[in-house]
Design a protein around this motif. Sequence first.
Motif, PDB file in Angstrom:
ATOM      1  N   ARG A 167     111.709  53.763  66.334  1.00  0.00           N
ATOM      2  CA  ARG A 167     110.957  54.596  67.486  1.00  0.00           C
ATOM      3  C   ARG A 167     110.266  55.599  66.798  1.00  0.00           C
ATOM      4  NH1 ARG A 167     116.833  54.987  67.848  1.00  0.00           N
ATOM      5  NH2 ARG A 167     117.669  53.451  68.556  1.00  0.00           N
ATOM      6  N   LEU A 168     110.456  55.728  65.833  1.00  0.00           N
ATOM      7  CA  LEU A 168     108.970  56.572  65.253  1.00  0.00           C
ATOM      8  C   LEU A 168     107.004  56.231  64.857  1.00  0.00           C
ATOM      9  CD1 LEU A 168     110.880  58.289  62.334  1.00  0.00           C
ATOM     10  CD2 LEU A 168     111.214  59.159  64.457  1.00  0.00           C
ATOM     11  N   LEU A 169     107.397  55.067  65.120  1.00  0.00           N
ATOM     12  CA  LEU A 169     106.055  54.864  65.308  1.00  0.00           C
ATOM     13  C   LEU A 169     105.031  55.271  66.384  1.00  0.00           C
ATOM     14  CD1 LEU A 169     106.383  50.456  64.861  1.00  0.00           C
ATOM     15  CD2 LEU A 169     105.387  52.198  63.208  1.00  0.00           C
ATOM     16  N   ASP A 170     104.248  56.028  65.378  1.00  0.00           N
ATOM     17  CA  ASP A 170     103.213  55.971  66.813  1.00  0.00           C
ATOM     18  C   ASP A 170     102.442  55.358  67.513  1.00  0.00           C
ATOM     19  OD1 ASP A 170     101.281  57.841  67.957  1.00  0.00           O
ATOM     20  OD2 ASP A 170     100.105  58.984  66.055  1.00  0.00           O
ATOM     21  N   MET A 171     103.074  55.119  68.688  1.00  0.00           N
ATOM     22  CA  MET A 171     102.458  53.838  68.974  1.00  0.00           C
ATOM     23  C   MET A 171     100.520  53.780  69.590  1.00  0.00           C
ATOM     24  SD  MET A 171     104.229  51.499  68.435  1.00  0.00           S
ATOM     25  CE  MET A 171     104.053  50.070  69.606  1.00  0.00           C
ATOM     26  N   GLU A 172     100.596  55.170  70.152  1.00  0.00           N
ATOM     27  CA  GLU A 172      99.309  55.327  70.437  1.00  0.00           C
ATOM     28  C   GLU A 172      98.062  55.071  69.299  1.00  0.00           C
ATOM     29  OE1 GLU A 172      96.360  59.090  72.377  1.00  0.00           O
ATOM     30  OE2 GLU A 172      98.876  58.387  72.739  1.00  0.00           O
ATOM     31  N   ALA A 173      98.620  55.836  67.684  1.00  0.00           N
ATOM     32  CA  ALA A 173      97.836  55.257  66.941  1.00  0.00           C
ATOM     33  C   ALA A 173      98.272  53.891  66.443  1.00  0.00           C
ATOM     34  CB  ALA A 173      98.251  55.358  65.542  1.00  0.00           C
ATOM     35  N   ARG A 176      97.464  50.868  69.185  1.00  0.00           N
ATOM     36  CA  ARG A 176      97.006  50.818  70.624  1.00  0.00           C
ATOM     37  C   ARG A 176      95.262  51.227  69.459  1.00  0.00           C
ATOM     38  NH1 ARG A 176     100.779  52.595  73.365  1.00  0.00           N
ATOM     39  NH2 ARG A 176      99.971  54.640  73.781  1.00  0.00           N
ATOM     40  N   ASP A 177      94.922  52.771  69.501  1.00  0.00           N
ATOM     41  CA  ASP A 177      93.651  52.528  67.748  1.00  0.00           C
ATOM     42  C   ASP A 177      93.637  51.593  67.341  1.00  0.00           C
ATOM     43  OD1 ASP A 177      91.384  54.268  68.299  1.00  0.00           O
ATOM     44  OD2 ASP A 177      92.146  55.435  66.229  1.00  0.00           O
ATOM     45  N   ASP A 180     107.248  55.842  57.330  1.00  0.00           N
ATOM     46  CA  ASP A 180     106.417  56.383  56.874  1.00  0.00           C
ATOM     47  C   ASP A 180     105.285  54.738  56.720  1.00  0.00           C
ATOM     48  OD1 ASP A 180     107.517  56.128  54.753  1.00  0.00           O
ATOM     49  OD2 ASP A 180     106.338  58.000  54.063  1.00  0.00           O
ATOM     50  N   GLN A 222     104.919  52.129  58.862  1.00  0.00           N
ATOM     51  CA  GLN A 222     103.957  52.731  60.242  1.00  0.00           C
ATOM     52  C   GLN A 222     102.735  52.187  59.591  1.00  0.00           C
ATOM     53  OE1 GLN A 222     103.611  54.736  63.037  1.00  0.00           O
ATOM     54  NE2 GLN A 222     101.319  55.196  63.511  1.00  0.00           N
TER      55      GLN A 222
END
Length: 121
Positions: free
Chosen positions: A46-52, A54-55, A14, A17
């Motif tokens: 691996r737990l990174l929210d890559m869409e977040a 990119r946003d 977390d 992130q």
Amino acid sequence: MTLPSVESLGVAADELQQRVLERAATVPEGAVARLYVNAADPEAYRLLDMEAVRDAGRAALHLKVEPTFADVVGPGALPDLDALPAQWSAYLTDQDLTGYDRDRVRELGHVYLARAVEEAG
């Protein structure tokens, strides 16, 4: 451009992130950027929210996240105890034993290995 790196040794998923999102949000409009994530724990990465991510870096024309991973110690392979004498013999093949009785060194190694295996149970 290269964004300031995210140092992540010992950082939980977390927190990682949050740090990555903060850096991604600093990309200037229209920039092509990269973000190094140094010494990341592979599980946390691996737990990174890559869409977040990119946003958060949506102002960028392109944002590339490049991780380097911390040394991770996994389970080691145990040697096959029955193969140790053959490994010892193979090792001796390339050794310069000038002045030594090669056969005696080989046999002593086999004796010591057998004794160590017996004592280890």
